[in-house]
Design a protein around this motif. Sequence first.
Motif, short mmCIF file in Angstrom:
data_model
loop_
_atom_site.label_atom_id
_atom_site.label_comp_id
_atom_site.label_asym_id
_atom_site.label_seq_id
_atom_site.Cartn_x
_atom_site.Cartn_y
_atom_site.Cartn_z
N LEU A 42 69.97 -57.09 -7.70
CA LEU A 42 70.59 -56.44 -6.05
C LEU A 42 70.45 -57.78 -5.19
O LEU A 42 71.40 -57.63 -4.25
CB LEU A 42 69.53 -55.35 -5.77
CG LEU A 42 69.64 -54.09 -6.39
CD1 LEU A 42 68.69 -53.08 -6.17
CD2 LEU A 42 71.21 -53.36 -5.90
N ARG A 43 69.58 -58.54 -5.33
CA ARG A 43 69.63 -59.69 -4.49
C ARG A 43 70.83 -60.60 -4.66
O ARG A 43 71.28 -61.34 -3.70
CB ARG A 43 68.41 -60.50 -4.52
CG ARG A 43 67.13 -59.84 -3.83
CD ARG A 43 65.68 -60.74 -4.18
NE ARG A 43 64.33 -60.12 -3.89
CZ ARG A 43 64.21 -59.48 -2.59
NH1 ARG A 43 64.60 -59.85 -1.67
NH2 ARG A 43 63.07 -58.77 -2.71
N ALA A 44 71.11 -60.74 -5.94
CA ALA A 44 72.42 -61.37 -6.12
C ALA A 44 73.52 -60.98 -5.47
O ALA A 44 74.62 -61.61 -5.30
CB ALA A 44 72.43 -61.66 -7.98
N ALA A 45 73.46 -59.60 -5.67
CA ALA A 45 74.76 -58.89 -5.12
C ALA A 45 74.97 -58.92 -3.60
O ALA A 45 76.10 -59.66 -3.06
CB ALA A 45 74.68 -57.43 -5.48
N LEU A 46 73.83 -59.01 -2.93
CA LEU A 46 73.79 -59.01 -1.49
C LEU A 46 74.07 -60.52 -1.11
O LEU A 46 74.75 -60.79 0.04
CB LEU A 46 72.51 -58.52 -0.92
CG LEU A 46 72.55 -57.08 -0.25
CD1 LEU A 46 72.87 -56.36 -1.60
CD2 LEU A 46 71.40 -56.79 0.18
N ALA A 47 73.54 -61.50 -1.97
CA ALA A 47 73.79 -62.70 -1.62
C ALA A 47 75.32 -63.40 -1.97
O ALA A 47 75.91 -64.22 -1.13
CB ALA A 47 72.82 -63.71 -2.62
N ALA A 48 76.07 -62.47 -2.78
CA ALA A 48 77.31 -62.79 -2.87
C ALA A 48 78.18 -62.25 -1.94
O ALA A 48 79.46 -62.74 -1.74
CB ALA A 48 77.89 -62.18 -4.23
N GLU A 97 79.77 -56.76 -10.32
CA GLU A 97 79.51 -57.81 -10.82
C GLU A 97 78.13 -58.04 -11.55
O GLU A 97 77.84 -58.82 -12.23
CB GLU A 97 79.76 -59.06 -9.94
CG GLU A 97 81.37 -59.24 -9.63
CD GLU A 97 81.82 -60.28 -8.49
OE1 GLU A 97 81.03 -60.66 -7.71
OE2 GLU A 97 83.06 -60.36 -8.56
N GLN A 98 77.38 -57.42 -10.92
CA GLN A 98 76.00 -57.31 -11.24
C GLN A 98 75.29 -56.11 -12.19
O GLN A 98 74.44 -55.84 -12.55
CB GLN A 98 74.86 -57.47 -9.99
CG GLN A 98 75.03 -58.67 -9.34
CD GLN A 98 74.50 -59.66 -10.21
OE1 GLN A 98 73.57 -59.91 -10.74
NE2 GLN A 98 75.12 -60.97 -9.95
N GLY A 99 76.68 -55.36 -12.56
CA GLY A 99 76.26 -54.44 -13.49
C GLY A 99 76.03 -52.97 -13.29
O GLY A 99 75.63 -52.32 -13.84
N PHE A 100 76.12 -52.86 -11.67
CA PHE A 100 75.81 -51.58 -11.16
C PHE A 100 77.16 -50.74 -11.04
O PHE A 100 78.22 -51.30 -10.51
CB PHE A 100 75.14 -51.84 -9.78
CG PHE A 100 73.79 -52.20 -9.96
CD1 PHE A 100 72.79 -51.34 -9.91
CD2 PHE A 100 73.62 -53.74 -9.74
CE1 PHE A 100 71.48 -51.95 -9.89
CE2 PHE A 100 72.51 -54.08 -9.85
CZ PHE A 100 71.22 -53.44 -9.85
N ALA A 139 73.68 -46.68 -6.58
CA ALA A 139 73.81 -47.73 -7.61
C ALA A 139 73.08 -47.55 -8.87
O ALA A 139 71.68 -47.21 -8.60
CB ALA A 139 73.78 -49.23 -6.93
N CYS A 140 73.84 -47.68 -9.96
CA CYS A 140 72.82 -47.46 -11.28
C CYS A 140 73.27 -48.78 -12.15
O CYS A 140 74.77 -48.73 -12.07
CB CYS A 140 73.15 -46.00 -11.75
SG CYS A 140 72.32 -45.97 -13.28
N ASN A 141 72.54 -49.14 -12.74
CA ASN A 141 72.64 -50.22 -14.04
C ASN A 141 72.16 -49.66 -15.12
O ASN A 141 71.09 -49.42 -15.29
CB ASN A 141 71.86 -51.45 -13.71
CG ASN A 141 72.38 -52.63 -14.76
OD1 ASN A 141 71.84 -52.27 -15.75
ND2 ASN A 141 72.72 -53.70 -14.33
N PRO A 142 73.18 -48.99 -15.76
CA PRO A 142 72.79 -47.98 -16.94
C PRO A 142 71.71 -48.85 -17.93
O PRO A 142 70.67 -48.08 -18.39
CB PRO A 142 74.00 -47.85 -17.70
CG PRO A 142 75.04 -47.75 -16.81
CD PRO A 142 74.65 -48.89 -16.05
N PRO A 143 71.64 -49.94 -18.44
CA PRO A 143 70.63 -50.68 -19.27
C PRO A 143 69.24 -50.54 -18.56
O PRO A 143 68.26 -50.18 -19.29
CB PRO A 143 70.90 -51.99 -19.63
CG PRO A 143 72.44 -51.98 -19.45
CD PRO A 143 72.82 -51.05 -18.36
N LEU A 144 69.22 -50.89 -17.30
CA LEU A 144 68.00 -50.87 -16.59
C LEU A 144 67.59 -49.50 -16.21
O LEU A 144 66.24 -49.28 -16.37
CB LEU A 144 68.14 -51.65 -15.13
CG LEU A 144 68.48 -53.12 -15.11
CD1 LEU A 144 68.69 -53.65 -13.93
CD2 LEU A 144 67.49 -53.98 -15.88
N ALA A 145 68.47 -48.50 -16.00
CA ALA A 145 67.81 -47.10 -15.87
C ALA A 145 67.46 -46.64 -17.22
O ALA A 145 66.36 -45.97 -17.20
CB ALA A 145 69.26 -46.21 -15.52
#
Length: 129
Positions: free
Chosen positions: A120-126, A26-29, A57-63
């Motif tokens: 990543l914080r949003a993912a863990l918070a979810a 959900e966070q693009g990873f 975990a990889c978010n392609p645009p950020l990578a």
Amino acid sequence: MDHGIAVTLDLPFTEAVEQVRTALAEQGFGILTEIDVRATLRAKLDEEIEDYLILGACNPPLAHRALEADRHIGLLLPCNVVVRAVDGGTLVEAMDPQLLVQVTGKPELAPVADEAATRLRAALAALTG
């Protein structure tokens, strides 16, 4: 120095792993790698530890942005997320992306690290449990 972002869930390991996968997606990873440390240690050393999984975990645009800033950053990618059984639940830990800036000393990586940390914080918070 703290190396990670963590949350403990009151969930069984398998259920927590599924929630982590969903929250990261959900966070693009995406998950590029998966290492079942427990199975590896059992098979290679005949040793037993708790359920312990490392997700790359990889978010392609950020990578891509990070690689544009520093081609050597691939040595520190993907972001590792560890899911492991602990007494009464499951601990989820994600690598703090700010380490990319600290290790390389390249301030141009700060915006990428900031966004990755936010996601990543949003993912863990979810995560629930």
